[in-house]
Design a protein around this motif. Structure first.
Motif, PDB file in Angstrom:
ATOM      1  N   HIS A 113       0.808  -1.221   0.000  1.00 56.88           N
ATOM      2  CA  HIS A 113       0.000   0.000   0.000  1.00 56.88           C
ATOM      3  C   HIS A 113       0.842   1.273   0.000  1.00 56.88           C
ATOM      4  CE1 HIS A 113      -3.462  -2.538   0.677  1.00 56.88           C
ATOM      5  NE2 HIS A 113      -2.942  -3.016   1.804  1.00 56.88           N
ATOM      6  N   VAL A 114       2.160   1.150   0.101  1.00 54.25           N
ATOM      7  CA  VAL A 114       3.020   2.338   0.146  1.00 54.25           C
ATOM      8  C   VAL A 114       4.164   2.178  -0.844  1.00 54.25           C
ATOM      9  CG1 VAL A 114       2.475   2.872   2.553  1.00 54.25           C
ATOM     10  CG2 VAL A 114       4.393   1.344   2.028  1.00 54.25           C
ATOM     11  N   GLN A 115       4.789   3.299  -1.198  1.00 55.26           N
ATOM     12  CA  GLN A 115       5.930   3.292  -2.108  1.00 55.26           C
ATOM     13  C   GLN A 115       7.214   3.182  -1.301  1.00 55.26           C
ATOM     14  OE1 GLN A 115       7.059   7.001  -4.068  1.00 55.26           O
ATOM     15  NE2 GLN A 115       7.116   5.939  -6.028  1.00 55.26           N
ATOM     16  N   THR A 116       8.126   2.302  -1.764  1.00 53.76           N
ATOM     17  CA  THR A 116       9.396   2.139  -1.070  1.00 53.76           C
ATOM     18  C   THR A 116      10.440   3.089  -1.642  1.00 53.76           C
ATOM     19  OG1 THR A 116      10.207   0.439  -2.595  1.00 53.76           O
ATOM     20  CG2 THR A 116       8.887  -0.309  -0.715  1.00 53.76           C
ATOM     21  N   GLY A 151      12.410  13.995  -5.957  1.00 54.65           N
ATOM     22  CA  GLY A 151      11.312  14.539  -5.184  1.00 54.65           C
ATOM     23  C   GLY A 151      11.423  14.199  -3.710  1.00 54.65           C
ATOM     24  N   ALA A 152      10.337  14.422  -3.010  1.00 52.00           N
ATOM     25  CA  ALA A 152      10.325  14.164  -1.572  1.00 52.00           C
ATOM     26  C   ALA A 152      10.470  12.669  -1.292  1.00 52.00           C
ATOM     27  CB  ALA A 152       9.010  14.677  -0.980  1.00 52.00           C
ATOM     28  N   LEU A 153      11.109  12.359  -0.177  1.00 55.50           N
ATOM     29  CA  LEU A 153      11.279  10.961   0.213  1.00 55.50           C
ATOM     30  C   LEU A 153       9.939  10.314   0.498  1.00 55.50           C
ATOM     31  CD1 LEU A 153      14.322  11.184   2.633  1.00 55.50           C
ATOM     32  CD2 LEU A 153      14.262  10.053   0.420  1.00 55.50           C
ATOM     33  N   SER A 154       9.845   9.022   0.152  1.00 52.49           N
ATOM     34  CA  SER A 154       8.647   8.261   0.504  1.00 52.49           C
ATOM     35  C   SER A 154       8.677   8.035   2.001  1.00 52.49           C
ATOM     36  CB  SER A 154       8.645   6.913  -0.224  1.00 52.49           C
ATOM     37  OG  SER A 154       8.779   7.098  -1.598  1.00 52.49           O
ATOM     38  N   VAL A 185      -0.864   1.628   7.249  1.00 48.08           N
ATOM     39  CA  VAL A 185      -0.899   0.243   6.771  1.00 48.08           C
ATOM     40  C   VAL A 185       0.086   0.107   5.612  1.00 48.08           C
ATOM     41  CG1 VAL A 185      -2.304  -1.588   5.760  1.00 48.08           C
ATOM     42  CG2 VAL A 185      -3.299  -0.070   7.478  1.00 48.08           C
ATOM     43  N   LEU A 186       1.071  -0.730   5.782  1.00 50.69           N
ATOM     44  CA  LEU A 186       2.119  -0.905   4.780  1.00 50.69           C
ATOM     45  C   LEU A 186       1.780  -2.026   3.795  1.00 50.69           C
ATOM     46  CD1 LEU A 186       5.119  -0.824   7.275  1.00 50.69           C
ATOM     47  CD2 LEU A 186       4.222   1.098   5.957  1.00 50.69           C
ATOM     48  N   ILE A 239       1.668  -2.725   9.951  1.00 57.44           N
ATOM     49  CA  ILE A 239       1.584  -1.269  10.091  1.00 57.44           C
ATOM     50  C   ILE A 239       2.914  -0.708  10.576  1.00 57.44           C
ATOM     51  CG2 ILE A 239      -0.896  -1.304  10.535  1.00 57.44           C
ATOM     52  CD1 ILE A 239      -0.285  -0.936  13.514  1.00 57.44           C
ATOM     53  N   ALA A 240       3.152   0.564  10.284  1.00 62.34           N
ATOM     54  CA  ALA A 240       4.362   1.248  10.726  1.00 62.34           C
ATOM     55  C   ALA A 240       4.223   1.643  12.194  1.00 62.34           C
ATOM     56  CB  ALA A 240       4.603   2.487   9.872  1.00 62.34           C
ATOM     57  N   THR A 241       5.323   1.532  12.919  1.00 56.71           N
ATOM     58  CA  THR A 241       5.342   1.984  14.323  1.00 56.71           C
ATOM     59  C   THR A 241       6.154   3.256  14.494  1.00 56.71           C
ATOM     60  OG1 THR A 241       7.231   0.541  14.768  1.00 56.71           O
ATOM     61  CG2 THR A 241       5.041  -0.359  15.195  1.00 56.71           C
ATOM     62  N   ILE A 242       6.910   3.632  13.456  1.00 56.03           N
ATOM     63  CA  ILE A 242       7.693   4.860  13.504  1.00 56.03           C
ATOM     64  C   ILE A 242       7.497   5.621  12.201  1.00 56.03           C
ATOM     65  CG2 ILE A 242       9.463   3.868  15.017  1.00 56.03           C
ATOM     66  CD1 ILE A 242      11.282   3.637  12.530  1.00 56.03           C
ATOM     67  N   ALA A 243       7.869   6.866  12.196  1.00 52.16           N
ATOM     68  CA  ALA A 243       7.862   7.653  10.966  1.00 52.16           C
ATOM     69  C   ALA A 243       9.162   7.384  10.222  1.00 52.16           C
ATOM     70  CB  ALA A 243       7.737   9.130  11.280  1.00 52.16           C
ATOM     71  N   GLY A 244       9.078   7.159   8.916  1.00 53.53           N
ATOM     72  CA  GLY A 244      10.283   6.893   8.145  1.00 53.53           C
ATOM     73  C   GLY A 244       9.943   6.385   6.764  1.00 53.53           C
ATOM     74  N   CYS A 245      10.956   5.807   6.103  1.00 51.79           N
ATOM     75  CA  CYS A 245      10.798   5.322   4.734  1.00 51.79           C
ATOM     76  C   CYS A 245      10.703   3.800   4.710  1.00 51.79           C
ATOM     77  CB  CYS A 245      11.967   5.772   3.867  1.00 51.79           C
ATOM     78  SG  CYS A 245      11.995   7.547   3.613  1.00 51.79           S
TER      79      CYS A 245
END
Length: 537
Positions: free
Chosen positions: A151-154, A176-179, A186-187, A234-240
């Motif tokens: 569901h997300v771009q790496t 561009g901006a980092l993903s 939800v990843l 799901i992600a637990t931290i903010a990041g790429c």
């Protein structure tokens, strides 16, 4: 003129008619209501050749239609075989159904199939044989394997999409901006494997499908399985986000223009993007992925994920160390992907080089590929392949015949050592069991029943321990043998254009030295020796 007898014979009273010839009788039959019956030419001919012909002449025979059913060898079809009537009765649907049941058919029957066969009684000439399917089995439908829906771009996917300038050109340095994702995003969603659909034969046997292969969703660092849905990551931290096998992780990302003396070495607990190049003598170490948009010259990249270098990776022999080793070094826990390599040490799970490898030392757990597309045609020249399961390139070795060593399936040596250790331990366990058996025989001779009972219980417990240990060792030995077999089955060297002379191919404990130039070919271990098989296409 003609009369139908009870047994189905068609009779002619020759005394009344006195036919002049056999042809006359046949022509009369063909114009009569018995035209479809089977003409008895032998009887008619005999009438005109016998000295004392009979008064009642059998000129034809009436036959009813017949219908039989045969089940195919694989029991997936029932075939109805129809012989059309010759002046007799047609087969009814009810009678045909009885034949189907008599043949053992219990599933897959459809009346429309039967009607299509029986309908031919109205279309075909009398006595014609025909057939058709009256029941059809259903093969099982194997289940679909579990699948990850992203569901997300790496970061890696982002780097494949450079920005478009206003003039229509592409800026290969600006992506561009980092993903990035926020905590709770939800990843990945896992689509579960399906069990498949059961099939059946026409005789009623069930055909069990192979269920789809399943796997456990893997939560990498910075992620977790959703408490609300075990099929969501799901992600637990903010990041790429970055993909890992059967899952994903979320890394902090460090972006730098160039790694040189001014920037110093880079050691980051996440992923690193170098938008230009890595200068000689510089080091980049990252727990996540390393991506270099330019080149790497005599540098060192160490990654806990994947390494990708868009341009060349160039080193040379280490003159400071008497030409021992190479000045450029790339080591990744995941994969390495680069455009061109020269005098570089490469170590990864898989190593992909787009164009050419010159005098590189390469070690891969699985695949080394030089070239792109389905039939890679890159050049693998000089250096040494320290280990891999598969090597694929267009050209392998040098035209000059300079020596080049390629070692494949070296991990098989470790498996062999583990097997030897396992056999030794199993032998020691057997010795212990033998000693315990002797102890049981001695204890059985004791006259003191209480002491005998206590000793037997103690020896029995020890014996059970060693029996369990022996079983575990045998299972371990069997698994090691299977692992070695699978490893050697998968091990192969492929040259899609040329395998040059001077290439020393090592597969497990076998060696093959090329003495000449070979056209497109494969090298693999067959019946205990390395064989060269030439490609046909």
């Amino acid at each position: 003129m003609f009369k139908l007898a009870h047994n189905g014979n068609i009779l002619l009273n020759v005394a009344e008619l006195n036919p002049p010839s056999a042809a006359f009788i046949v022509e009369a039959l063909e114009r009569s209501p018995y035209a479809d019956c089977e003409i008895n030419h032998e009887s008619i001919k005999a009438h005109f050749t016998n000295d004392f012909p009979e008064q009642q002449l059998v000129v034809a025979k009436q036959h009813d239609a017949t219908f039989t059913v045969e089940v195919s060898e694989d029991q997936m079809q029932a075939i109805g075989k129809l012989t059309c009537a010759r002046g007799g009765k047609a087969i009814s649907i009810e009678d045909a159904k009885k034949e189907i049941v008599k043949a053992g058919v219990s599933r897959g029957y459809k009346q429309v199939y039967l009607e299509q066969v029986l309908k031919k009684q109205l279309e075909l000439e009398a006595g014609t044989e025909t057939s058709g399917v009256v029941a059809q089995g259903r093969p099982p439908v194997d289940g679909q394997p579990a699948k990850l829906l992203q569901h997300v771009q790496t970061v890696k996917e982002r780097l494949k999409q450079p920005k478009l300038r206003e003039d229509g050109t592409v800026d290969m340095r600006d992506f561009g901006a980092l993903s990035s994702v926020a905590p709770g995003t939800v990843l990945i969603t896992q689509r579960p494997a399906t069990p498949g659909k059961e099939g059946f034969t026409v005789v009623g046997d069930s055909l069990i499908p192979i269920p789809g292969e399943s796997f456990q969703l893997v939560a990498g660092e910075g992620t977790q399985i959703s408490p609300a849905n075990p099929l969501e990551l799901i992600a637990t931290i903010a990041g790429c986000p970055s993909t890992i096998q059967n899952g994903m992780r979320v890394d902090d990302v460090f972006t730098i223009g160039e790694v040189n003396v001014r920037s110093g070495h880079v050691d980051f607990n996440g992923s690193v993007i170098v938008t230009h190049s890595v200068a000689p003598g510089m080091k980049v170490k990252a727990k996540g992925d390393i991506t270099v948009m330019g080149s790497v010259e005599s540098g060192e990249l160490i990654s806990g994920g994947n390494i990708e270098v868009k341009q060349a990776v160039i080193g040379h022999l280490d003159h400071k160390n008497n030409d021992e080793g190479l000045t450029c070094r790339l080591v990744a826990a995941g994969d390495i992907h680069l455009s061109h390599g020269q005098y570089t040490y490469l170590e990864a799970n898989n190593v992909f080089i787009d164009r050419q490898s010159n005098h590189c030392d390469i070690k891969a757990n699985q695949l080394i590929q030089v070239g792109i597309d389905e039939q890679p045609k890159g050049k693998l020249i000089g250096g040494e392949i320290l280990d891999a399961q598969m090597v694929i390139a267009g050209v392998i070795g040098s035209d000059s015949g300079a020596k080049m060593c390629i070692y494949l399936a070296r991990s098989g040596m470790k498996i062999t050592q583990e097997s030897d250790s396992c056999l030794k331990a199993l032998s020691q366990t057997d010795d212990q069991l033998g000693t315990l058996q002797q102890a049981i025989e001695k204890a059985d001779m004791l006259k003191d029943l209480d002491k005998k009972k206590q000793l037997m219980a103690k020896i029995g417990a020890t014996q059970q321990h060693y029996c369990q240990q022996a079983e575990e060792l045998e299972q371990q030995l069997s698994q090691l043998e299977l692992n070695l077999h699978d490893l050697l089955e998968r091990t192969k060297l492929t040259a899609n254009q040329t395998l040059n002379p001077g290439v020393e191919i090592h597969i497990f404990d076998r060696v093959y030295k090329t003495q000449r130039s070979y056209p497109p070919c494969h090298a693999s271990l067959q019946d205990g020796k390395i064989e060269i098989d030439f490609k046909t296409s």
